[in-house]
Design a protein around this motif. Structure first.
Motif, mmCIF file in Angstrom:
data_model
loop_
_atom_site.group_PDB
_atom_site.id
_atom_site.type_symbol
_atom_site.label_atom_id
_atom_site.label_comp_id
_atom_site.label_asym_id
_atom_site.label_seq_id
_atom_site.Cartn_x
_atom_site.Cartn_y
_atom_site.Cartn_z
ATOM 1 N N VAL A 147 0.872 -1.174 0.000
ATOM 2 C CA VAL A 147 0.000 0.000 0.000
ATOM 3 C C VAL A 147 0.909 1.223 0.000
ATOM 4 N N LYS A 148 0.645 2.147 -0.888
ATOM 5 C CA LYS A 148 1.373 3.419 -0.934
ATOM 6 C C LYS A 148 0.360 4.520 -0.637
ATOM 7 N N GLU A 149 0.641 5.285 0.381
ATOM 8 C CA GLU A 149 -0.275 6.339 0.775
ATOM 9 C C GLU A 149 0.448 7.680 0.698
ATOM 10 N N SER A 150 -0.183 8.636 0.032
ATOM 11 C CA SER A 150 0.355 9.992 -0.045
ATOM 12 C C SER A 150 -0.699 10.960 0.483
ATOM 13 N N VAL A 151 -0.425 12.229 0.363
ATOM 14 C CA VAL A 151 -1.343 13.254 0.850
ATOM 15 C C VAL A 151 -2.686 13.183 0.132
ATOM 16 N N ASN A 152 -2.668 12.857 -1.180
ATOM 17 C CA ASN A 152 -3.876 12.910 -1.992
ATOM 18 C C ASN A 152 -4.469 11.564 -2.373
ATOM 19 N N GLU A 153 -3.702 10.479 -2.210
ATOM 20 C CA GLU A 153 -4.220 9.200 -2.691
ATOM 21 C C GLU A 153 -3.659 8.005 -1.937
ATOM 22 N N VAL A 154 -4.377 6.881 -2.074
ATOM 23 C CA VAL A 154 -3.962 5.598 -1.533
ATOM 24 C C VAL A 154 -3.976 4.608 -2.697
ATOM 25 N N VAL A 155 -2.864 3.895 -2.895
ATOM 26 C CA VAL A 155 -2.794 2.880 -3.935
ATOM 27 C C VAL A 155 -2.590 1.534 -3.243
#
Length: 83
Positions: free
Chosen positions: A23-31
């Motif tokens: 799981v990659k989580e950033s300020v604007n999205e989660v993949v």
């Protein structure tokens, strides 16, 4: 990264056929990264299938989560052969 919490976000039955690998989580999205398990799905065992590693991923946009876009990055392993 702890992945168990993200399992709750997936549609029911998804983990019967796919492994949650990252799981990659950033300020604007989660993949959420899913890879198809190395077993032929039961409903296709009587059909001619082929696996030569993973195919290019399919990206599916899911419902937003707390204001972040959510994407499922799905890598398929099995392909049904057509005669």
């Amino acid at each position: 990264m702890e992945l168990n919490g993200y399992r709750l976000l997936l549609p029911e039955g998804t983990l019967d056929y796919f492994d949650l690998v990252d799981v990659k989580e950033s300020v604007n999205e989660v993949v959420i990264y899913l890879e198809e398990k190395n077993i032929v799905p039961e409903k296709y065992t009587d059909q001619d299938t082929e696996s030569k590693g993973f195919y290019d991923p399919v990206i599916v946009q899911d419902f937003p989560l707390r204001g972040k876009k959510v994407f499922l990055n799905i890598r398929r392993r099995w392909l049904l052969k057509k005669h």
